[in-house]
Write a protein that holds these residues in place. Structure first.
Motif, PDB file in Angstrom:
ATOM      1  N   ARG A  37       0.849  -1.192   0.000  1.00 61.53           N
ATOM      2  CA  ARG A  37       0.000   0.000   0.000  1.00 61.53           C
ATOM      3  C   ARG A  37       0.886   1.245   0.000  1.00 61.53           C
ATOM      4  O   ARG A  37       1.854   1.326   0.745  1.00 61.53           O
ATOM      5  CB  ARG A  37      -0.892   0.010   1.250  1.00 61.53           C
ATOM      6  N   THR A  38       0.557   2.213  -0.863  1.00 59.13           N
ATOM      7  CA  THR A  38       1.329   3.451  -0.855  1.00 59.13           C
ATOM      8  C   THR A  38       0.892   4.290   0.326  1.00 59.13           C
ATOM      9  O   THR A  38      -0.206   4.134   0.836  1.00 59.13           O
ATOM     10  CB  THR A  38       1.093   4.257  -2.146  1.00 59.13           C
ATOM     11  N   GLU A  39       1.760   5.194   0.692  1.00 59.46           N
ATOM     12  CA  GLU A  39       1.527   5.956   1.911  1.00 59.46           C
ATOM     13  C   GLU A  39       0.211   6.726   1.862  1.00 59.46           C
ATOM     14  O   GLU A  39      -0.520   6.805   2.842  1.00 59.46           O
ATOM     15  CB  GLU A  39       2.674   6.944   2.114  1.00 59.46           C
ATOM     16  N   ALA A  40      -0.088   7.290   0.717  1.00 68.40           N
ATOM     17  CA  ALA A  40      -1.313   8.094   0.615  1.00 68.40           C
ATOM     18  C   ALA A  40      -2.462   7.290   0.027  1.00 68.40           C
ATOM     19  O   ALA A  40      -3.543   7.797  -0.193  1.00 68.40           O
ATOM     20  CB  ALA A  40      -1.059   9.319  -0.240  1.00 68.40           C
ATOM     21  N   GLY A  41      -2.202   6.004  -0.259  1.00 67.96           N
ATOM     22  CA  GLY A  41      -3.223   5.186  -0.902  1.00 67.96           C
ATOM     23  C   GLY A  41      -4.352   4.824   0.041  1.00 67.96           C
ATOM     24  O   GLY A  41      -4.197   4.818   1.259  1.00 67.96           O
ATOM     25  N   ASP A  42      -5.491   4.519  -0.555  1.00 64.27           N
ATOM     26  CA  ASP A  42      -6.645   4.124   0.240  1.00 64.27           C
ATOM     27  C   ASP A  42      -6.420   2.718   0.797  1.00 64.27           C
ATOM     28  O   ASP A  42      -5.909   1.840   0.107  1.00 64.27           O
ATOM     29  CB  ASP A  42      -7.878   4.136  -0.665  1.00 64.27           C
ATOM     30  N   GLU A  43      -6.840   2.497   2.035  1.00 61.79           N
ATOM     31  CA  GLU A  43      -6.532   1.213   2.671  1.00 61.79           C
ATOM     32  C   GLU A  43      -7.396   0.085   2.129  1.00 61.79           C
ATOM     33  O   GLU A  43      -7.097  -1.085   2.315  1.00 61.79           O
ATOM     34  CB  GLU A  43      -6.680   1.316   4.195  1.00 61.79           C
ATOM     35  N   ASN A  44      -8.475   0.427   1.442  1.00 55.42           N
ATOM     36  CA  ASN A  44      -9.347  -0.598   0.885  1.00 55.42           C
ATOM     37  C   ASN A  44      -9.147  -0.794  -0.618  1.00 55.42           C
ATOM     38  O   ASN A  44      -9.962  -1.410  -1.277  1.00 55.42           O
ATOM     39  CB  ASN A  44     -10.810  -0.240   1.172  1.00 55.42           C
ATOM     40  N   THR A  45      -8.103  -0.200  -1.155  1.00 58.69           N
ATOM     41  CA  THR A  45      -7.806  -0.359  -2.578  1.00 58.69           C
ATOM     42  C   THR A  45      -6.510  -1.145  -2.733  1.00 58.69           C
ATOM     43  O   THR A  45      -5.448  -0.703  -2.304  1.00 58.69           O
ATOM     44  CB  THR A  45      -7.684   1.030  -3.255  1.00 58.69           C
ATOM     45  N   LEU A  46      -6.648  -2.317  -3.356  1.00 56.41           N
ATOM     46  CA  LEU A  46      -5.486  -3.188  -3.546  1.00 56.41           C
ATOM     47  C   LEU A  46      -4.771  -2.762  -4.824  1.00 56.41           C
ATOM     48  O   LEU A  46      -5.408  -2.573  -5.866  1.00 56.41           O
ATOM     49  CB  LEU A  46      -5.975  -4.641  -3.663  1.00 56.41           C
ATOM     50  N   VAL A  47      -3.449  -2.589  -4.754  1.00 56.51           N
ATOM     51  CA  VAL A  47      -2.685  -2.195  -5.930  1.00 56.51           C
ATOM     52  C   VAL A  47      -1.878  -3.384  -6.438  1.00 56.51           C
ATOM     53  O   VAL A  47      -1.141  -4.016  -5.666  1.00 56.51           O
ATOM     54  CB  VAL A  47      -1.744  -1.014  -5.615  1.00 56.51           C
ATOM     55  N   VAL A  48      -2.067  -3.724  -7.713  1.00 53.27           N
ATOM     56  CA  VAL A  48      -1.254  -4.805  -8.298  1.00 53.27           C
ATOM     57  C   VAL A  48      -0.530  -4.264  -9.535  1.00 53.27           C
ATOM     58  O   VAL A  48      -1.041  -3.426 -10.262  1.00 53.27           O
ATOM     59  CB  VAL A  48      -2.110  -6.036  -8.706  1.00 53.27           C
TER      60      VAL A  48
END
Lengths: 442, 442
Positions: A37-48
């Motif tokens: 997870r990126t620092e400013a990313g949403d905690e419920n959005t998975l990044v692949v």
């Protein structure tokens, strides 16, 4: 770390960061490596990270996730093979810092700046098909920390590169003060032989919604293929993907904190629109290549210039503060047509005496409008005429930030009397010729 | 005086100012009294007062002019008959000064301010059909000279009038700082029982292209007929005639020096649109009448508050300047998400030490963005987190000018710790609740 919902799925399925997963959501399949997870990313959005190298963010709600392969290790970045395609133009990419070069530090979760501009090119394989990009790191400075010495360095390198065979220049730079830099380069670079394209990103390149890729691709098209010989900013035209605008460096301003289409032309229209496929639609009235064979960089800048705002209740003592520090120039962001408080009930809030004193002691005072759009005009009201008579230079339809940069540049390169004379004469498209009458009878 | 072409026709036909003339242009006939050229008027545009009382400007080119009757004397203004229509609501019109009340002095050719607000009503006979307008002169202050004491006076009078049976209030006021005044009234007036409508004109009412008439008529419709209980600005929606927008007083800004549609909502939508026939189209989410039966005016304002701009090369010593003058509050217009120069090459240009010192000495420092649109956010980058940790109050999506007015009002009415706490809490629609996540994934 990701939020509860994603963590729960990870625990159930034994998924770890760097594992390869397949995700189904709303009937669409995605496959890729699970990114932290990126620092400013949403905690419920998975990044692949997908196979094509792009990252995508997927909201966890309604998504089905299956693990395909374990890894548990950060994939090594693949640096691009150096290759030169004979049919393509050479474009210099000057890397200066900013969000476009930020990546997540996978150890700490913090955002860090790229150390090699090549890493940026690696993220956008399309660039190699547009131009022979020659990357060069100028600095690694955050946008808010940029100063005139950073601008001078960029200008010198841009001139050097253009004079050594580059068709055009891309400058990657932080967005916060990109328009100040664009104005500075517009004045510093004389006799341009090609486009100088400033670009950046509102969201860093490892975020699913990053604008970095399109901005770089569109900038490369302008730098490699256009007949424009101007400095400008190339960023998203709208909040949707597809097109970028190339806007003159002296007529552009960051008008939104976070939208991808934050940069807007003010009192102007874009020089061109360009799409990711390289189709360029030109506007009218820009400088074309062919008028010059050698670029000169005139990079002087006098830091003893200030930009101040006049508003109800504002303290004119601020003028004394700067003259006391030997400032040589002050740009005022006045109200409306270029007003400052003058006939206030509390005479201590009247600006005219301080402004007059400053001018009499040799300080150049320029007037712009905090409206941003439109044109200052000293001929309509009494206070305006008094300010003008006192020697305030009314800066026409120039943006306050541009007037500030221009005055610093003028005082860094010319004697004060010449600088004052040039302040409200057009040098680099910063003043347009719409007449007062037209302005008033739209 | 008019220009050569008009003067030539006048000489040929023996026409003098105040004579009655008939003009034919492009097949259309106009008849009226020749008015003196206004100070800011075009020298080739002849202004005549028509029988219906309206002035019209006609370009001399292609116009045929015939004299009908001599006068040579300024017509006496006909003051309106005081009349009260039983079916109409009472609306108080608070006249404060500004372009809407400017007329040409027919002796000197200069612009002067009306001495009686009745003269303004005289110009717009339609108003008598919309409401029983009760005019009252509060001041005769140019917009750039308005201060918090002027705002306090308007607020007190508005409260008094609403508590004495007025359905709504119209405030005529200069446009330059109208949005500062609108913000001040939004905070000062609590428990509104009706709309408080600020309006004005970008061109004075004796000019052919004046926006005064439509703005007044639309404002009267809102004040007399709407169910809105908010402070807002009612001015042209577009540069064409026909419609006005009513925009919340804390979400509006003058965005053009001279266009009639200069006022735009920022991070917001208009509360309503209204046309000259009185049709009101409401937006969503505004305060309605009926929630209160008595209006309170809390008019304190601490003038020891400053609004300053951070930009490349900006001098953080400006913070010391204000703390040295015992200022209690500073609003910074930062770049982007709310940045100031911090890790600059020249450490003397780093703002964090000065900001920290100011906060430690009890000064409230609020952060806004010079982008204007969007929202500051202290969570994305390191410098932002450092500023936030030092105690800088990030003001969400509040406009810099609104944050300045709000902090002055807060410090004028509350203890410092309460003021600081309230600065980034919504009080009058100045902060909207869009979440960070939405903002970033538009």
């Amino acid at each position: 770390m990701y939020g509860k919902e994603i963590t729960k799925v990870f625990d159930e399925k034994g998924i770890k960061i760097w594992d390869t997963v397949r995700i189904e959501k709303s009937g669409i399949y995605y496959e890729g490596i699970v990114m932290p997870r990126t620092e400013a990313g949403d905690e419920n959005t998975l990044v692949v990270k997908q196979k094509d190298g792009y990252n995508i963010g997927i909201g966890i709600k309604g998504a089905k996730i299956e693990k395909i392969a374990s890894s548990g290790q950060k994939p090594e970045p693949t640096l691009p093979k150096k290759r030169v395609s004979p049919g393509l133009s050479k474009v210099s990419l000057l890397y200066t810092g900013g969000t476009i070069g930020n990546k997540v530090d996978y150890k700490t979760g913090g955002v860090y700046a790229l150390t090699k501009p090549e890493e940026l090119l690696d993220e956008v394989p399309e660039l190699a098909g547009i131009a022979n990009i020659d990357p060069q790191k100028i600095s690694s400075v955050a946008s808010e920390d940029m100063t005139s010495s950073n601008w001078a360095k960029i200008a010198s390198e841009a001139a050097r590169a253009l004079n050594s065979g580059s068709k055009g220049i891309i400058v990657t730079i932080g967005t916060d003060t990109m328009h100040y830099a664009a104005a500075a380069l517009s004045f510093m670079l004389e006799g341009l032989t090609g486009p100088v394209v400033l670009t950046g990103a509102q969201r860093s390149s490892d975020r699913g919604s990053s604008d970095a890729f399109q901005n770089l691709i569109c900038s490369a098209h302008i730098a490699a293929k256009s007949d424009i010989a101007e400095v400008g900013i190339c960023m998203h035209s709208t909040s949707s993907d597809g097109k970028c605008s190339f806007i003159r460096g002296t007529k552009v301003r960051k008008m939104h904190t976070s939208r991808r289409d934050a940069f807007k032309p003010v009192n102007s229209k874009p020089i061109a629109h360009v799409d990711v496929n390289g189709e360029i639609q030109y506007g009218s009235g820009y400088s074309r290549t062919g008028g010059s064979s050698k670029v000169e960089a005139r990079t002087g800048f006098d830091e003893k210039v200030a930009l101040i705002k006049a508003y109800p209740g504002s303290d004119p003592g601020i003028i004394d503060y700067y003259t006391g520090k030997d400032y040589k120039g002050i740009i005022i962001e006045g109200t409306g047509l270029g007003h400052v408080p003058n006939f206030t009930e509390d005479r201590a809030k009247s600006w005219l005496p301080e402004v007059t004193d400053a001018i009499n002691s040799g300080v150049i005072v320029g007037m712009t409008s905090q409206c941003l759009y439109g044109r200052v005009n000293p001929n309509v009201y009494r206070t305006l005429r008094m300010l003008s008579a006192a020697g305030v230079v009314y800066c026409e339809d120039m943006l306050p930030e541009v007037a500030y940069v221009k005055l610093g540049w003028l005082l860094g390169n010319f004697k004060a009397d010449i600088a004052k004379e040039k302040l409200n004469k057009n040098l680099a498209g910063e003043i347009t010729g719409r007449t007062l009458y037209e302005e008033f009878t739209d």
